[in-house]
Design a protein around this motif. Sequence first.
Motif, short mmCIF file in Angstrom:
data_model
loop_
_atom_site.label_atom_id
_atom_site.label_comp_id
_atom_site.label_asym_id
_atom_site.label_seq_id
_atom_site.Cartn_x
_atom_site.Cartn_y
_atom_site.Cartn_z
N ARG A 240 0.98 -1.20 0.01
CA ARG A 240 0.10 -0.01 0.33
C ARG A 240 1.01 1.52 0.09
N LEU A 241 0.52 1.90 -1.41
CA LEU A 241 1.28 3.41 -1.27
C LEU A 241 0.93 4.36 -1.03
N GLN A 254 2.70 8.10 -1.73
CA GLN A 254 4.42 7.52 -1.44
C GLN A 254 4.94 7.55 -2.80
N PHE A 255 5.65 8.66 -2.90
CA PHE A 255 7.30 8.46 -4.51
C PHE A 255 8.11 7.81 -3.68
N THR A 434 -1.04 -10.47 2.87
CA THR A 434 -0.54 -9.25 1.86
C THR A 434 -0.84 -8.11 2.73
N ALA A 435 -2.54 -8.41 3.30
CA ALA A 435 -3.55 -7.15 4.30
C ALA A 435 -4.25 -8.17 5.19
N LEU A 554 -6.13 -0.02 -10.10
CA LEU A 554 -6.57 0.86 -8.71
C LEU A 554 -5.50 0.58 -7.85
N LEU A 555 -4.64 1.36 -7.28
CA LEU A 555 -3.93 1.62 -6.26
C LEU A 555 -3.80 1.61 -5.05
N PHE A 556 -5.43 2.52 -4.67
CA PHE A 556 -5.47 2.04 -3.95
C PHE A 556 -7.31 2.67 -3.84
#
Lengths: 590, 715
Positions: A240-241, A254-255, A434-435, A554-556
């Motif tokens: 998760r970023l 977050q980069f 993973t989560a 989908l990232l988040f």
Amino acid sequence: MDAFGGPIWSMAVSPCGSQLLVGCEDGSVKLFQITPDKIQFERNFDRQKSRILSLSWHPSGTHIAAGSIDYISVFDVKSGSAVHKMLVDRQYMGVSKRKCIIWGVAFLSDGTVISVDSAGKVQFWDSATGTLVKNHLIANADVQSIAVSDQEDSFVVGTAEGTVFHFQLVSVTSNSSEKQWVRTKPFQHHTHDVRAVAHSPTALISGGTDTHLVIRPLMEKVEVKNYDAALRKITFPHRRLISCSKKRHLLLFQFAHHLELWRLGSTVATGKNGDTLPLSKDADHLLHLKTKGPENIICSCISPCGSWIAYSTTSRFFLYRLNYEHDNISLQRVSKMPAFLRSALQILFSEDSTKLFVASNQGSLHIIRLLEGSFKHLHTLQPQSGTVESMCLLAVSPDGNWLAASGTSAGVHVYNIKHLKLHCTVPAYNFPVTALAIAPNTNNLVIAHSDQQVFEYSIPDKQYTEWSRTIQKQGFHYLWLQRDTPITHISFHPKRPMHILLHDAYMFCIIDKSLPLPNDKTLLYNPLPPTNESDVIRRRTAHAFKISKIYKPLLFMDLLDERTLVAVERPLDDIIAQLPPPIKKKKFGT
Amino acid sequence: MAALEEEFTLSTVPLGAGPNGLLGVEQSDKTDQFLVTHGGRTVILYKVSDQKPLGSWSVKQGQIITCPAVCNFQTGEFIVVHDNKVLRIWNTEDVNLDKVFKATLSAEIYRIHSIQGTEPLVLFKEGAVRGLEALLAEPQQKIETVLSDDEVIKWTKVFMVFRHPVLIFITEKHGNHFAYIQTFSSRTLSKYTLFHGQEEKSVIQNFTASVDRKFISLMSLSSDGCVYETSIPIHPRDPDENQRVVRSLLLKTVVAGNARSGVALTVLDQDHVAVLGPPLPASKECLSIWNTKFQTLQTSRELPQGTSGQLWYFGENLFMLHGKFLTVIPYKCEVSSLAGALGKLKHSQDPGTHTVPHFVNWETSRGYGFGSQNSEQSKRILRRRKIEVNVPPPAFEQLLSTIKNDSEKDIEVELCKFLAVKRTPDFHTIVGDIVLELLGRHTTEPSFYPRNSLMQLIQTHVLSYSLCPGLMEAALEKTDVQMLQLCLQQFPDIPESITCACLKLFLSISDDSLQETEINMESVSDCSDPVQEKMDEQTEILQNGFNADEQNCDSCDRKLNQKPQDAAEETTSCPVVPKRAALLNAILHSAYSEMFLLPHLKDIPAQHVTLFLQYLYFLYLKCSENATMTLPGLHPPTLNQIMDWICLLLDANFTVVVMIPEAKRLLLSLYKFVKSQICICSELNKIEVSFRELQKLNQEKNNRELYSIEVLELF
């Protein structure tokens, strides 16, 4: 520590793991001793003319090969002197190039050195005599990486054209034991440079500038051509970023080297399904926080109240206090972070933003109380004796009583924060977590694993819930298990205790525990039935997994409030647009 | 879940009581066959599934076997040690152990280890290790002493780690235990002191070990009834230094603490151990399977007649002494998982429709440590490497002898038999050898030309030119165009000189002789095309498609257009007979490198060059008849192949072709089509650019804004 040789271009650990070689800009090869607590300089090898770009140990650890510009050197490790210097032809398709860069070397146990270079050549050298044995011209551009299998019967190289070539040691005839390296398979799965390759016993793995990681199973090692033998392409990190402040509608991105804080916009309009509403207020870019130094950001988090931001690089931990005054925002760094917080693998704030949980590198968990502009170290939960594994996932219950932490293999530990002690451990499962998330009210811990299994564990009862047992008995739908990307985030609806919201890179899913489970014959991806269908049909086709693929990649995704979901997409085209152009290949004509 | 199956007794002869009853059970090179060494004088080879002995060997009265017999996996021979120093090596044909090979060594042997993939390793009582080959070369060589006085070896095991054997042995001296790791890849011996931790008082009774990539996991069963685990690195940080390793508790009280004898421990797979011993102080002895990950007892079996504290595990069979008989209990274990522990692991409901998907682990699919278990874990059926890769099947040898002497008919029969057998990994080289053998006989007696057999071998799809270098030369000599066509289709690596020789033959062979041969025609489409009349019109359209008008055309174009009738006639009828066309198509399909092909193309006579060019031009026109620019048929030459060959031919023979009057019109039309090709390419490049722009526009339309709010009805 500094190697005192300018930029380091290459590194290689000795086969027994106790020594480290470093190749430097100034042409020196330096040997370091690795001890459990530090790395210690041992000695220099004979200095070379130009930078050392690649290094490889002989499996016995007696010799090394070093690739430089225009030549490869073979060193004796004992004496540190160069035994052979093998000059590489600069010629490239008949044209003399200025320099030939040796991007990679591999030293085999029979004394063969394989080199890959900028002229597109894969060359085999005899290290005993220092002579060229065989030459394969495989590309019009650089060959940048090489990896040899443990068995030393096959290796893989990656080129700047995005091609990966597989070489295998094949016997020439049946009655002779003579074997020959043969280029067997080319794969073109990349558009840009293949900078790194790896060779597992059953697959070739490659990655490069185009941001994809490709796993190509070796078909001859697999007899049944099923889903396992399929090619895998991994684009996004399985982490998760992005974190979200629900109260203030903030998102923290977050980069690699900076953080961005955005405030979400709003609308006053309403509409029906599928409408895009006009914005009454656009999203604001509030903050652009750059890291100091070259280190990458490992993890970051914004507190639910939005007034704290914490992030960590490989060696430093940063905590910031945010103050909001109308439209103005001021940032204040909290100084004097304790030394034990040097680096963190995961950071989490409690729901009421009064506590900060930090999973540190050594496997311990630190609990810190946050006060206005300062902090106080409350407690450190030490890892179980005997384990050295670091925790990389954290979850805290909304009531603030429980903290769940998981490493890569040793199960999920649940701590009681009130009493600051271990409450229970969810048994280890074969696949990494993973989560993680803890549901409000029920304090059920939902765990997603990399093999796509999802478990629900009741923390107060210290056992799996009835629903979890039911779904394990029946099994997940086969399409659910065939998904390529892991679940990276789990959240809950505050008013609907039967719902679990989870997502991976290509879909999000609401699991409704009150509905029947799908079996392999039912349609898993069940689109919303038209409203004119009768209730009977709607009920018959409904099952627990409500999946939507509307947003991808989908990232988040998280619930902001009862009626609002926030989703973050990262379109591949945007990533590609930022990449340097690939080597142009003309499609038509000559 | 782990399950013990019904036990059965292996030996019908009661064994001597006590620990001397049974020295050891070892695997032989054949699956399901095991070597059982009885304490005293006898070695018996058993086939376990049949529960009967296959052979039995004894040493002379007065001699005593001191070390369990093992099988040398590289040679298939058996090795046993009697009277500590004497090696005996024999195989299944030998009857009397007295008459077999004997070697007397200079030091006493503790154990011989033999595992797949390496030569047997001999561990001496003084701690030195030698490979068997080196020992046999010089049996009386001096064996160094590694261990100190009073230090005795307690237990030993060998593993394969990345193709290299790693040997571990545990010694005891005054109640302290030491572990030695001998690696053969780097020839280092490292010593570790086993540190007991808090449980100083307990005495270690039994050991077992497993290996992963970097560590040996040593498990020990102590007299307090607990199992402890110690991780020892295979590659030491500093081999010269004596290092300490600490053990940690793995399982609590698996056997009664006071058990004196009859306790044993063995690793089954990553998560399971088998323990032999009484679970409670008063109870009978038991075999129990424990899961170390979940720390649960999986299953157990009572052994009321007592046991000896010896336990072996090979390929899904557990061996132990029960009473006075050697007992085998087959053991099956599915991979342990939380899903399995919780409820039922999902099985495929109806096999055949689809296989159950599961997580793929790229690392563990090839078993390093526990062969069969690992492959079961990943459930992927891997092709096991056959050990006998280098041993050709017996059918092969028989076939070779047939080839040397018998008639073509017999050879065909033998060949069919051979090809019916399942293919081995080196099948291609064996087939190559057969072809070479056939060709060898052909050169010595020219009348012998086993055409059918050769054709059959080529059709196995495994041959290449380099595997049977003489084959195509022989076919050329015999003008066997059918075989040449087959070779051209099958072989990936034909040298350009041979390709060119084939081309020459195909162009020069007379139509009459072609009539008699059988040629695969699938690459040739119907040559008498009914759309002849449209031809004229279509060339026109082509032209219009790429070139705005006639103004751009040269005078030659007009000249050609003046007699369209002629051109149409010339181009629409195939210049060669269909069979020749099929052969030429095979040439077009073959792989080549321009640099090597050009010199050979120069040798083709001028009229043949013209004929071939005409044929190629005809193919090109056929291609341009449809929009996709392809030829009809099953496996036709592609446009690129046609173009490349036209260029090659012209490059090689330009001066010659220019001089020939009949080629003049051909050249002119070729010139025209080159022009049109250039037009195609430039147009395509233009189109590509405009399409890209269109694509961009399209993307922009589809793209959501950087930020948007949408209404979404969720179920």
